[in-house]
Design a protein around this motif. Sequence first.
Motif, short mmCIF file in Angstrom:
data_model
loop_
_atom_site.label_atom_id
_atom_site.label_comp_id
_atom_site.label_asym_id
_atom_site.label_seq_id
_atom_site.Cartn_x
_atom_site.Cartn_y
_atom_site.Cartn_z
N VAL A 15 -7.46 22.04 4.82
CA VAL A 15 -7.27 22.34 6.06
C VAL A 15 -5.57 22.92 6.12
O VAL A 15 -5.16 23.93 6.64
N THR A 36 -5.62 26.43 4.39
CA THR A 36 -6.27 27.48 5.27
C THR A 36 -5.10 27.76 6.61
O THR A 36 -4.90 28.87 6.82
N TRP A 37 -4.61 26.59 6.81
CA TRP A 37 -3.46 26.84 7.92
C TRP A 37 -2.43 27.83 7.63
O TRP A 37 -1.98 28.67 8.21
N LEU A 47 -9.24 32.88 11.06
CA LEU A 47 -10.34 31.87 11.22
C LEU A 47 -11.60 32.96 11.77
O LEU A 47 -11.19 33.73 12.40
N SER A 62 -13.02 27.06 16.07
CA SER A 62 -11.62 26.48 16.21
C SER A 62 -11.08 25.54 15.27
O SER A 62 -11.76 25.43 14.27
N TRP A 63 -9.85 25.14 15.22
CA TRP A 63 -9.44 24.32 13.95
C TRP A 63 -10.18 23.14 13.93
O TRP A 63 -10.27 22.50 12.87
N ARG A 64 -10.47 22.51 15.43
CA ARG A 64 -11.19 21.13 15.34
C ARG A 64 -12.55 21.40 14.28
O ARG A 64 -12.78 20.49 13.58
N PHE A 91 -13.21 23.68 12.24
CA PHE A 91 -12.79 23.91 10.86
C PHE A 91 -12.55 22.68 10.31
O PHE A 91 -13.16 22.33 9.18
N ALA A 92 -11.73 21.81 10.88
CA ALA A 92 -11.73 20.54 10.17
C ALA A 92 -12.80 19.61 9.92
O ALA A 92 -12.88 19.00 9.03
#
Length: 101
Positions: free
Chosen positions: A14, A17-18, A28, A33-35, A37-38
Amino acid sequence: MVLALAVGKPAGVVAATWIAVRSRVSALPAGVSWRRFAGVASATGIGFTVSLFVADAAFAGEGQRRAAHLGVAAGSLLAACLCLAALVALGPVPAPASVRE
């Protein structure tokens, strides 16, 4: 070993990627979403081959190796459960607008 697989590897994925997204090297996918993806990144903690190889190289005693192997198995199982829980909680990925039309 358990936390390294279940928390450390996904956190590293993560974070990398961030950094790539923030530096505009990557982005992305649409609708992710980041959620989400995590949640998917938590699957990176599922792994046996390299973890077992490193454990065998790092520990000399049979008892230490067995404990490390148990840690790898437990960490991989925990990572799989976290990934499944995250993906079930977040539900399916919405289809892009071009597919819905």
